[in-house]
Design a protein around this motif. Structure first.
Motif, PDB file in Angstrom:
ATOM      1  N   UNK A   1       0.902  -1.265  -0.107  1.00  0.00           N
ATOM      2  CA  UNK A   1      -0.026  -0.118   0.304  1.00  0.00           C
ATOM      3  C   UNK A   1       0.666   0.950   0.047  1.00  0.00           C
ATOM      4  N   UNK A   2       1.961   1.321   0.671  1.00  0.00           N
ATOM      5  CA  UNK A   2       2.850   2.407   0.612  1.00  0.00           C
ATOM      6  C   UNK A   2       3.186   2.674  -0.848  1.00  0.00           C
ATOM      7  N   UNK A   3       3.945   1.701  -1.569  1.00  0.00           N
ATOM      8  CA  UNK A   3       4.361   1.889  -2.774  1.00  0.00           C
ATOM      9  C   UNK A   3       3.196   2.261  -3.728  1.00  0.00           C
ATOM     10  N   UNK A   4       2.126   1.430  -3.701  1.00  0.00           N
ATOM     11  CA  UNK A   4       0.930   2.059  -4.373  1.00  0.00           C
ATOM     12  C   UNK A   4       0.459   3.438  -4.286  1.00  0.00           C
ATOM     13  N   UNK A   5       0.433   3.855  -2.994  1.00  0.00           N
ATOM     14  CA  UNK A   5      -0.294   5.231  -2.773  1.00  0.00           C
ATOM     15  C   UNK A   5       0.893   6.526  -3.016  1.00  0.00           C
TER      16      UNK A   5
ATOM     17  N   UNK B   1      -0.155   4.061   4.822  1.00  0.00           N
ATOM     18  CA  UNK B   1       0.955   5.311   4.446  1.00  0.00           C
ATOM     19  C   UNK B   1       0.416   6.629   4.909  1.00  0.00           C
ATOM     20  N   UNK B   2      -0.535   6.727   5.799  1.00  0.00           N
ATOM     21  CA  UNK B   2      -0.782   7.978   6.233  1.00  0.00           C
ATOM     22  C   UNK B   2       0.020   8.591   7.412  1.00  0.00           C
ATOM     23  N   UNK B   3       0.581   7.728   8.126  1.00  0.00           N
ATOM     24  CA  UNK B   3       1.513   7.930   9.465  1.00  0.00           C
ATOM     25  C   UNK B   3       2.641   7.265   9.191  1.00  0.00           C
ATOM     26  N   UNK B   4       3.611   7.914   9.715  1.00  0.00           N
ATOM     27  CA  UNK B   4       5.048   7.094   9.811  1.00  0.00           C
ATOM     28  C   UNK B   4       4.886   6.183  11.058  1.00  0.00           C
ATOM     29  N   UNK B   5       5.621   5.148  11.089  1.00  0.00           N
ATOM     30  CA  UNK B   5       5.548   4.348  12.319  1.00  0.00           C
ATOM     31  C   UNK B   5       6.770   3.984  12.835  1.00  0.00           C
ATOM     32  N   UNK B   6       6.758   3.865  14.232  1.00  0.00           N
ATOM     33  CA  UNK B   6       8.019   3.366  14.581  1.00  0.00           C
ATOM     34  C   UNK B   6       7.951   2.384  15.872  1.00  0.00           C
ATOM     35  N   UNK B   7       8.576   1.471  16.009  1.00  0.00           N
ATOM     36  CA  UNK B   7       8.327   0.484  17.136  1.00  0.00           C
ATOM     37  C   UNK B   7       9.669   0.333  17.973  1.00  0.00           C
ATOM     38  N   UNK B   8       9.335   0.668  19.216  1.00  0.00           N
ATOM     39  CA  UNK B   8      10.104   0.739  20.302  1.00  0.00           C
ATOM     40  C   UNK B   8      10.191  -0.685  21.231  1.00  0.00           C
ATOM     41  N   UNK B   9      11.237  -1.450  20.965  1.00  0.00           N
ATOM     42  CA  UNK B   9      10.979  -2.630  21.832  1.00  0.00           C
ATOM     43  C   UNK B   9      12.027  -2.860  23.118  1.00  0.00           C
ATOM     44  N   UNK B  10      11.493  -3.513  24.066  1.00  0.00           N
ATOM     45  CA  UNK B  10      12.535  -3.505  25.298  1.00  0.00           C
ATOM     46  C   UNK B  10      12.323  -5.191  25.794  1.00  0.00           C
ATOM     47  N   UNK B  11      13.480  -5.602  26.037  1.00  0.00           N
ATOM     48  CA  UNK B  11      13.491  -6.989  26.278  1.00  0.00           C
ATOM     49  C   UNK B  11      14.393  -7.342  27.563  1.00  0.00           C
ATOM     50  N   UNK B  12      14.196  -8.060  28.369  1.00  0.00           N
ATOM     51  CA  UNK B  12      14.977  -8.676  29.515  1.00  0.00           C
ATOM     52  C   UNK B  12      14.560 -10.139  30.083  1.00  0.00           C
TER      53      UNK B  12
ATOM     54  N   UNK C   1       1.862  10.622  -7.459  1.00  0.00           N
ATOM     55  CA  UNK C   1       3.023  10.885  -8.574  1.00  0.00           C
ATOM     56  C   UNK C   1       4.288  10.893  -7.975  1.00  0.00           C
ATOM     57  N   UNK C   2       4.602  10.607  -6.906  1.00  0.00           N
ATOM     58  CA  UNK C   2       6.154  10.406  -6.427  1.00  0.00           C
ATOM     59  C   UNK C   2       6.823   9.114  -7.173  1.00  0.00           C
ATOM     60  N   UNK C   3       6.133   8.083  -7.559  1.00  0.00           N
ATOM     61  CA  UNK C   3       6.368   7.101  -8.476  1.00  0.00           C
ATOM     62  C   UNK C   3       5.839   7.149 -10.034  1.00  0.00           C
ATOM     63  N   UNK C   4       6.285   6.511 -10.740  1.00  0.00           N
ATOM     64  CA  UNK C   4       5.501   6.598 -12.078  1.00  0.00           C
ATOM     65  C   UNK C   4       4.965   5.001 -12.246  1.00  0.00           C
ATOM     66  N   UNK C   5       3.607   5.067 -12.342  1.00  0.00           N
ATOM     67  CA  UNK C   5       2.816   3.821 -12.255  1.00  0.00           C
ATOM     68  C   UNK C   5       2.790   3.317 -13.978  1.00  0.00           C
ATOM     69  N   UNK C   6       3.202   2.172 -14.154  1.00  0.00           N
ATOM     70  CA  UNK C   6       3.160   1.371 -15.518  1.00  0.00           C
ATOM     71  C   UNK C   6       2.352   0.147 -15.065  1.00  0.00           C
ATOM     72  N   UNK C   7       1.267   0.000 -15.831  1.00  0.00           N
ATOM     73  CA  UNK C   7       0.522  -1.297 -15.612  1.00  0.00           C
ATOM     74  C   UNK C   7       0.340  -2.264 -16.790  1.00  0.00           C
ATOM     75  N   UNK C   8       0.460  -3.680 -16.669  1.00  0.00           N
ATOM     76  CA  UNK C   8       0.461  -4.572 -17.115  1.00  0.00           C
ATOM     77  C   UNK C   8      -0.897  -5.400 -16.907  1.00  0.00           C
ATOM     78  N   UNK C   9      -1.890  -5.416 -17.444  1.00  0.00           N
ATOM     79  CA  UNK C   9      -3.002  -6.021 -17.297  1.00  0.00           C
ATOM     80  C   UNK C   9      -3.323  -7.217 -17.948  1.00  0.00           C
ATOM     81  N   UNK C  10      -2.579  -7.732 -18.762  1.00  0.00           N
ATOM     82  CA  UNK C  10      -2.786  -9.021 -19.955  1.00  0.00           C
ATOM     83  C   UNK C  10      -1.800  -9.901 -19.533  1.00  0.00           C
ATOM     84  N   UNK C  11      -2.032 -11.082 -19.422  1.00  0.00           N
ATOM     85  CA  UNK C  11      -1.041 -12.225 -19.399  1.00  0.00           C
ATOM     86  C   UNK C  11      -0.447 -12.504 -20.847  1.00  0.00           C
ATOM     87  N   UNK C  12       0.697 -13.036 -20.664  1.00  0.00           N
ATOM     88  CA  UNK C  12       1.571 -13.220 -22.097  1.00  0.00           C
ATOM     89  C   UNK C  12       0.815 -14.212 -22.967  1.00  0.00           C
TER      90      UNK C  12
END
Length: 811
Positions: free
Chosen positions: A437-441, A711-722, A446-457
């Motif tokens: 979803x991040x890439x497609x969004x 893709x609407x928010x950035x996320x960061x996971x902070x983990x603690x283990x012991x 318009x940040x990436x150029x979308x090229x579609x191939x909708x038919x099988x060879x």
């Protein structure tokens, strides 16, 4: 000369460069990226040279480096610069990033040896040091010994002239592969005279000499000894006897270990492109030609011919004298993809993935550095291949989570590729039938150029998908592995001599062992998770810490003998298949059957050669495989990953189902897909049934927007283990309080947790986590830097603190 060095201590206090003076004897050989030995406190440490200068800001007396480990740099200036960017962006130690870029050969314990390739030239160039040099039987010197005798500049000159070379020899493991060669010392007339003189005496020796005479002058230079023995029909004992007589000379020649040596290769040529393929090819080709940094999303349905577009784009880059990297997500995909690349490009292809031995990776790395390989195919870490003139990077199946490094440094190959493409001003192609979803969004805005191939060879439609409601099967008390319809379809394909792919994303025989008397479930003593039953090994195994134990005869809690397995695994399904279809040939592919080197290739080759009827496996069989006679795909339990505690669970399940559905109907045979599920009305199942990525994308985006997730928010996971539960819990609350106190007035930061990890205890460590969601990356930068700085002190107290940006793994 002064060098800036990153020392080999992953700690916040030393996460910076240190200046060292370079003694005169090494000034002519110092380069960016080489490894050096430096004094640090009372220790001698490994370090990487990341900068060179004539001045220093240090006011005291600089220490000198005490050793140079390399004469050739394994990290070019680009990768040095990239390491600085990644360390800051990932909140990781720079030494950890630098080491992640290198093959393991350069990380482990080793001994350094100088090998003499040309003894005559070596003796000439070292004539004034002849009395100090002692030649051993292998004509080699320990590095420190030779450096103590010869000037560094002379050593460098001999390396450049290939008179000597530096070998990094892992202890108890040969680093450079050598094979014996045989060279005739006789001229044609002398050899002919010996044959006539020998007559019927020593017939095998005469046979060897006759072979050489018959192949004059082709065989007159040295040839592989084993090859000579095979073609002439003599034994190695015969060859040894003619060497002893002085007729021949045995030599050794260094060769690269070839990970593709056993692969059959059939050269292929570029195919004519279909209209959609041509549009995509020309768009990227123009960017390559114009040296334009542009990111393309190639969204093509399964079987649409994305690989052919990749191959022709790489060919275009190579024609321009530029290099290319092709990343694939799984080791299981690599054999078929590598085969297609090597069949198109006969030379100059390097392979880098975890299935290679340490020595093979090292040899491939050396080929890249020397410019002998300009196309690199491999998994995640291949994105660091030290290619000097990149013209293109392609990431196939870009949505796959395996492109994200699970442990420190937690980089994503896509982010590294974006940086490198900007550095080289070249295009990046992200290919997928089901983009993240991040890439497609990003393509949507318009940040990436979308090229579609909708038919099988093959112009065939996508295979029809039928959803089977397993709740009805449970009511009827039928087999919980196979519905009647799936059993009937499998039997039909077996009768037609067609092939079947079955997916169950859970290895083992059964999920857990339950006591029917008291309800006790056998759990891992180190983790808060049940042990999985593996019938073949007669073991109970933990899939998190690899703890194993024998199957108990009695319940550990009530001593009852009424123990029963519950749940499904690939082992159990394979057993059921053998019972239902005794004549069917079944291949099982999961982590248990593919641990040994080369097993992926071996199993897939068997299936490709139609030596098996059914391919049963976990998600490793869902992507990239292309077998024409596969006409049925069955998903045993589509709900395995659907209800995990992960906001991407729906996306991952849809991608997996779409990918495995694409394994059928790829040739002249029509295909069919059956998906067994206990949630037939779930939106993921319905969109998968329709092969409708577009509707799924917009539906899932609404859910992400409501939940404030990427893709609407950035996320960061902070983990603690012991190992101490209270300490881990106290630390995670302390981190939250510090962040909250500094950001309490900021509504753009959302904090979820603290909470226990989805598996609260793994390998005797208790896990807690905190999720940050924010719109502006700069918002939490200072707080995360503080956490990284304090992590070393936390580690001394038995606390592991980690920071993971845009996490893809929550279990």
């Amino acid at each position: 000369m002064i060098v800036q060095v990153i020392v080999d201590i992953p700690a916040a206090q030393v996460n910076r460069t240190f200046d060292y003076q370079v003694p005169a004897k090494w000034q002519s050989i110092i380069q960016l990226g080489i490894r050096v030995q430096v004094p640090f406190g009372r220790r001698q440490l490994l370090g990487f040279v990341v900068g060179m200068d004539d001045t220093t800001l240090f006011s005291g007396e600089l220490k000198e480096i005490t050793g140079v480990l390399d004469y050739v740099s394994f990290l070019n200036p680009e990768l040095i610069e990239l390491s600085e960017y990644l360390a800051g962006n990932l909140h990781a130690f720079r030494i950890s990033v630098l080491q992640a870029m290198l093959p393991n050969m350069l990380k482990v314990k080793y001994e350094n040896i100088f090998i003499i390739n040309d003894l005559q030239k070596f003796q000439t160039m070292t004539l004034e040091f002849a009395e100090q040099l002692m030649y051993g039987p292998e004509i080699e010197f320990q590095k420190l010994t030779l450096e103590a005798i010869l000037p560094g500049q002379l050593i460098k000159e001999m390396i450049q002239a290939e008179v000597i070379e530096l070998e990094y020899r892992v202890l108890n493991q040969t680093t450079h592969k050598k094979i014996p060669y045989l060279k005739p010392l006789l001229n044609f007339e002398d050899m002919q005279a010996i044959v006539e003189k020998q007559g019927k005496r020593s017939p095998k020796q005469v046979q060897l000499l006759t072979y050489y005479l018959a192949n004059y002058p082709l065989m007159w230079e040295e040839a592989p000894l084993n090859e000579v023995a095979k073609r002439s029909g003599v034994s190695t004992a015969t060859i040894k006897s003619v060497i002893d007589k002085g007729w021949f000379e045995r030599q050794e020649r260094q060769v690269y270990r070839d990970p593709l040596a056993n692969q059959e290769r059939h050269s292929t040529t570029a195919r004519a492109l279909l209209p959609e393929q041509a549009i995509a090819f020309n768009a990227v080709k123009d960017a390559i030609t114009a040296e334009r940094n542009e990111t393309f999303l190639l969204e093509g349905v399964t079987g649409s011919g994305k690989t052919e577009v990749y191959l022709q784009l790489m060919a275009h880059a190579r024609q321009r004298g530029e290099a290319a990297i092709l990343l694939v997500p799984e080791i299981s995909l690599t054999p078929q993809m590598v085969a297609r690349v090597t069949e198109r490009f006969s030379t100059g292809v390097a392979v880098l993935h975890s299935g290679l031995s340490t020595s093979e990776k090292y040899d491939e790395w050396r080929r890249i550095i020397k410019g002998e390989a300009t196309i690199v195919v491999g998994a995640r870490s291949s994105v660091f291949a030290p290619l000097d003139k990149l013209g293109l990077i392609i990431i196939d199946e870009e949505h796959e989570t395996t492109y994200k490094q699970a442990d420190n440094p937690r980089y994503h190959a896509r982010d590294v590729a974006l940086w490198r493409c900007q550095y080289h001003q070249c295009p990046l192609v992200l290919g997928s039938a089901t983009p993240s979803l991040e890439t497609r969004s990003r393509a949507e805005v318009g940040r990436y150029t979308l090229l579609k191939m909708e038919a099988r060879v093959n112009q065939a439609p996508l295979p029809p998908v039928e959803i089977i409601d397993m709740t009805q099967m449970a009511v009827r008390e039928t087999s919980n592995e196979f519905s009647p319809l799936l059993k009937e379809k499998i039997r039909d394909r077996l009768e037609k001599k067609e092939q079947i792919v079955l997916l169950l994303n859970r290895r083992g025989y059964a999920s857990y062992l339950l006591c029917r008397e008291c309800g006790y479930v056998l759990e891992c003593p180190r983790c808060d998770i049940s042990l999985t039953y593996h019938k073949h090994d007669h073991k109970m195994k933990c899939h998190y810490c690899d703890f194993q134990q024998n199957i108990p005869r009695n319940c550990p809690q009530c001593q009852s003998t009424h123990l029963r397995t519950f749940g499904l695994g690939t082992q159990k399904v394979a057993e059921t298949l053998e019972e239902l279809y005794p004549d069917a040939r079944v291949i099982r592919m999961d982590n248990d059957t593919t641990r040994r080197k080369g097993q992926h290739e071996k199993l897939l080759k068997q299936f490709a050669e139609e030596k098996a009827d059914i391919l049963l496996g976990t998600q490793m069989i869902a992507k990239g495989l292309d077998f024409e006679k596969v006409t049925l795909v069955g998903v045993i339990n589509a709900d395995t990953s659907l209800n995990l505690p992960d906001f991407r669970a729906g996306e991952k399940t849809f991608q997996l189902l779409t990918q495995v559905a694409g394994r059928t109907g790829r040739g002249r045979f029509a295909g069919e897909v059956l998906i067994q599920t206990y949630n037939p009305e779930h939106y993921v199942m319905q969109f998968a049934k329709q092969h409708d990525y577009e509707k799924f994308f917009y539906y899932e985006m609404k859910r992400r927007h409501i939940g404030n997730y990427p893709p609407y928010f950035y996320t960061t996971l902070i983990s603690v283990s012991s190992k101490n539960l209270a300490n881990a819990q106290e630390k995670i609350y302390e981190i939250k309080a510090n962040i909250y106190n500094q950001q309490s007035s900021n509504s753009d930061l959302l904090i979820l947790g603290p909470s226990k990890g989805p598996v609260a205890r793994i390998n005797e460590y208790y896990h807690f986590q905190l999720m940050l969601k924010y719109k502006n990356k700069k918002l939490v930068q200072s707080q995360l830097n503080e956490i990284l700085t304090a992590s070393q002190q936390d580690l001394q107290q038995g606390l592991r603190v980690s920071i993971d940006h845009e996490p893809l793994y929550f279990i």
